[in-house]
Design a protein around this motif. Structure first.
Motif, PDB file in Angstrom:
ATOM      1  N   PHE A 182       3.002   8.441-112.244  1.00 41.24           N
ATOM      2  CA  PHE A 182       3.228   7.905-111.039  1.00 41.24           C
ATOM      3  C   PHE A 182       3.636   6.432-110.897  1.00 41.24           C
ATOM      4  O   PHE A 182       4.534   5.917-110.395  1.00 41.24           O
ATOM      5  N   VAL A 183       2.368   5.784-111.372  1.00 35.20           N
ATOM      6  CA  VAL A 183       2.611   4.112-111.456  1.00 35.20           C
ATOM      7  C   VAL A 183       3.638   3.788-111.993  1.00 35.20           C
ATOM      8  O   VAL A 183       4.450   2.693-111.848  1.00 35.20           O
ATOM      9  N   THR A 184       3.651   4.321-113.434  1.00 28.98           N
ATOM     10  CA  THR A 184       4.865   3.573-114.404  1.00 28.98           C
ATOM     11  C   THR A 184       6.348   3.812-113.726  1.00 28.98           C
ATOM     12  O   THR A 184       7.106   2.923-113.856  1.00 28.98           O
ATOM     13  N   LYS A 185       6.524   5.073-112.949  1.00 25.90           N
ATOM     14  CA  LYS A 185       7.788   5.222-112.204  1.00 25.90           C
ATOM     15  C   LYS A 185       8.100   4.084-111.382  1.00 25.90           C
ATOM     16  O   LYS A 185       8.989   3.642-111.140  1.00 25.90           O
ATOM     17  N   ILE A 213      -6.525   2.800-104.538  1.00 25.98           N
ATOM     18  CA  ILE A 213      -5.625   3.787-105.435  1.00 25.98           C
ATOM     19  C   ILE A 213      -6.446   3.927-106.612  1.00 25.98           C
ATOM     20  O   ILE A 213      -6.061   5.054-107.092  1.00 25.98           O
ATOM     21  N   TRP A 214      -7.476   3.416-107.008  1.00 30.28           N
ATOM     22  CA  TRP A 214      -8.521   3.646-107.915  1.00 30.28           C
ATOM     23  C   TRP A 214      -9.000   5.066-107.390  1.00 30.28           C
ATOM     24  O   TRP A 214      -9.328   6.052-108.520  1.00 30.28           O
ATOM     25  N   ARG A 215      -9.183   5.347-106.326  1.00 24.45           N
ATOM     26  CA  ARG A 215      -9.593   7.087-106.163  1.00 24.45           C
ATOM     27  C   ARG A 215      -8.752   7.903-106.449  1.00 24.45           C
ATOM     28  O   ARG A 215      -8.994   8.966-107.134  1.00 24.45           O
ATOM     29  N   TRP A 216      -7.212   7.341-106.556  1.00 29.97           N
ATOM     30  CA  TRP A 216      -6.282   8.668-107.051  1.00 29.97           C
ATOM     31  C   TRP A 216      -6.405   8.714-108.625  1.00 29.97           C
ATOM     32  O   TRP A 216      -6.401   9.900-109.082  1.00 29.97           O
ATOM     33  N   ASP A 227      -4.530  -0.515-116.072  1.00 28.22           N
ATOM     34  CA  ASP A 227      -4.696   0.624-116.859  1.00 28.22           C
ATOM     35  C   ASP A 227      -3.570   1.521-117.077  1.00 28.22           C
ATOM     36  O   ASP A 227      -2.943   1.870-118.091  1.00 28.22           O
ATOM     37  N   ALA A 228      -3.027   1.714-115.796  1.00 31.10           N
ATOM     38  CA  ALA A 228      -1.737   2.574-115.681  1.00 31.10           C
ATOM     39  C   ALA A 228      -0.512   1.791-116.148  1.00 31.10           C
ATOM     40  O   ALA A 228       0.229   2.637-116.888  1.00 31.10           O
ATOM     41  N   ILE A 229      -0.269   0.794-115.844  1.00 31.26           N
ATOM     42  CA  ILE A 229       0.793   0.073-116.409  1.00 31.26           C
ATOM     43  C   ILE A 229       0.871  -0.292-117.861  1.00 31.26           C
ATOM     44  O   ILE A 229       2.009   0.058-118.460  1.00 31.26           O
ATOM     45  N   ILE A 230      -0.195  -0.708-118.609  1.00 36.32           N
ATOM     46  CA  ILE A 230      -0.008  -0.983-120.008  1.00 36.32           C
ATOM     47  C   ILE A 230      -0.088   0.441-120.660  1.00 36.32           C
ATOM     48  O   ILE A 230      -0.098   0.210-121.950  1.00 36.32           O
TER      49      ILE A 230
END
Length: 544
Positions: free
Chosen positions: A503-506, A483-486, A320-323
């Protein structure tokens, strides 16, 4: 001028009394007068009196108080709009010719009782109104208000007079910005408030990016004013070729219609699309009948593979973070179900791989051999002995088959990419990850983004870090699962996933980016304001 003390005024009498007693006791006894004579005794007594009284007075901490009064004339700031919108209407001849004389007469009426400070404004603020040309293309009230506030805050600002048509196309809404001046604001209403016949494109909305071979939407808002009964043709074109056409019938004097258009992205690069509405008779202006839209058509999305040993909440959190960034396409697969080729991807995220029984080892070796950037996520199913044999710069010795909760803190001196301060801020309060319990070792080339923190103790062990395998293949490590907790923790605090997604995208952008090896590189904006200078930055490199 006056003298004031911290004590009551009658204390001065006590100072004088102390001087009298001190002088009388020393110099006005009979024995003293017989030895030195009455004249000398009197002189010495007076001096002693003055010195003692003065010293006692100084103990009262006297101050000399002076009051200077400077009368400042009330300041009146007269700000004249110098933009093109003032001379669009029917009264443009009056504005260009007679208006400035009337403005000077207004200034003269204030006489000597006020200090008038004239300004003209548009894209910038200039002093004076002697050279009004009404040729500015941008109206920015924010810059005007900041200039007045910075120069006259704390001064005797009597009033601010703004002569304008009230239209602005840059900066904040002046209705709310004027409050900080703490002075009355008056307006001279200019321009033509009459609704004239006009058809226009009020908005054209489209995505900034599209991908070759895909279709992309565009929403066009067409408005008509006083154009009831008229018809016009809406067109979308590129390179002189019409891609879309529609006839718009204006059925009321206040007409608005949204037109949705779907176009094909069939050429790579920055593409210019022209949206136009044909004119009708007796329109007030034709400047709003056309808009240009720029779409950056990419060859394809970068493909990211999330390859895992078993189902885990981390997988959805990463996906979900990447897309959230439309430049990436994500595939989530379990290692036993994956039949593809890791070399088809720009980045592979190996979640708890290699796992027990060397599961996923072949896929990892293929990715490393093909120089595919690889990001590893450790967990309880990771085979750490096999992982150490890959010689990626990381190892975990004496693994106890248990996990420990570990928080994170940003490492100083990280330079591979930049995270915004508000993104860094969230990690102070995020839940911990479950990190395998053992002795972690890293090679000197590892660059740490986040250190492990146990309670209030920041350790030197890396929680999120990066390295290079071989000459230029990027590898990274998140040394714990959960990492889902974050993601949930950040949403609970800020009611948005944007911080976690950023954060994930960077990380993905750094890992998946390809090194630019071209020797001549040109950097510029994709679009410019009409009054903005076009500046291109170029860099030329030699072979080294």
């Amino acid at each position: 001028m006056s003298i004031v003390t911290e004590s009551p005024a009658w204390f001065i009498f006590l100072c004088l009394l102390a001087g009298v007693i001190y002088a009388g006791a020393l110099y006005f006894k009979d024995r003293f007068n017989r030895n030195y004579g009455s004249f000398l005794a009197s002189v010495l007594g007076i001096l002693r009196f003055m010195s003692v009284a003065l010293l006692a007075f100084f103990l009262l901490k006297p101050l000399i108080k002076t009051i200077n009064r400077d009368v400042e004339k009330p300041i009146i700031v007269l700000a004249q709009d110098n933009t093109q919108s003032l001379v669009v209407g029917q009264d443009s001849a009056y504005i260009k010719n007679e208006y400035q004389q009337k403005l000077n007469e207004l200034i003269a009426q204030f006489g000597n009782e006020y200090e008038v400070r004239p300004y003209n404004f548009g894209s910038s603020v200039q002093e004076g109104i002697d050279s009004l040309k009404f040729n500015e293309k941008i109206t920015d009230y924010s810059q005007l208000l900041d200039e007045v506030y910075n120069k006259y805050s704390g001064r005797n600002l009597g009033a601010v007079i703004v002569a304008s048509d009230g239209l602005y196309n840059k900066g904040s809404n002046p209705v709310y910005s004027y409050k900080k001046l703490n002075a009355p604001v008056y307006t001279i209403a200019l321009g033509d408030t009459t609704v004239h016949k006009d058809v226009l494109l009020s908005e054209v909305a489209a995505n900034r990016l599209a991908y070759l071979g895909n279709k992309f939407p565009m929403r066009i808002t067409v408005e008509g004013r006083k154009a009831q009964g008229e018809t016009a043709t809406l067109t979308v074109s590129r390179k002189g070729n019409n891609l879309y056409s529609k006839t718009i019938a204006f059925t009321s004097d206040r007409f608005s219609e949204n037109v949705d258009v779907v176009l094909d992205a069939n050429e790579v690069g920055l593409q210019k699309y022209t949206v136009a509405i044909s004119s009708v008779s007796n329109e007030i202006t034709y400047a709003n009948n056309r808009k240009d839209v720029f779409i950056d058509v990419l060859d394809s999305r970068q493909k990211v593979l999330v390859l895992a040993y078993a189902p885990h909440p981390d997988l959805n959190a990463l996906r979900d973070a990447i897309i959230s960034n439309e430049s990436y396409q994500v595939d989530v697969k379990l290692i036993n179900d994956f039949k593809g080729n890791v070399t088809d991807y720009s980045l592979v995220i190996f979640h708890q791989l290699p796992a027990v029984g060397s599961a996923g080892l072949n896929a990892i070796q293929n990715a490393l051999k093909a120089n595919v950037p690889s990001l590893f996520v450790w967990g309880s199913q990771t085979d750490f002995r096999t992982f150490s044999d890959l010689k990626l710069g990381y190892s975990l010795e004496f693994y106890r088959n248990s996990n420990t909760d570990v928080g994170g803190s940003f490492a100083d001196g990280f330079t591979l990419f930049t995270l915004e301060d508000d993104v860094k801020m969230i990690f102070k309060t995020l839940p911990p990850l479950q990190v395998p319990f053992g002795d972690m070792a890293t090679s000197p080339g590892v660059t740490t983004l986040i250190n492990q923190q146990v309670g209030q103790i920041q350790t030197k062990n890396a929680l999120v870090s990066f390295n290079k395998a071989g000459d230029n293949n990027k590898v990274g490590l998140i040394a714990g699962e959960g990492i889902w907790r974050w993601r949930l923790g950040a949403f609970q605090q800020f009611e948005t996933h944007n911080y976690f997604n950023a954060f994930v995208t960077k990380i993905v952008q750094y890992m998946a980016s390809k090194e630019d090896r071209s020797l001549f590189r040109v950097n510029s904006n994709n679009d410019f304001l009409e009054n903005e200078p076009v500046i291109l930055d170029a860099e030329l490199y030699n072979a080294s």
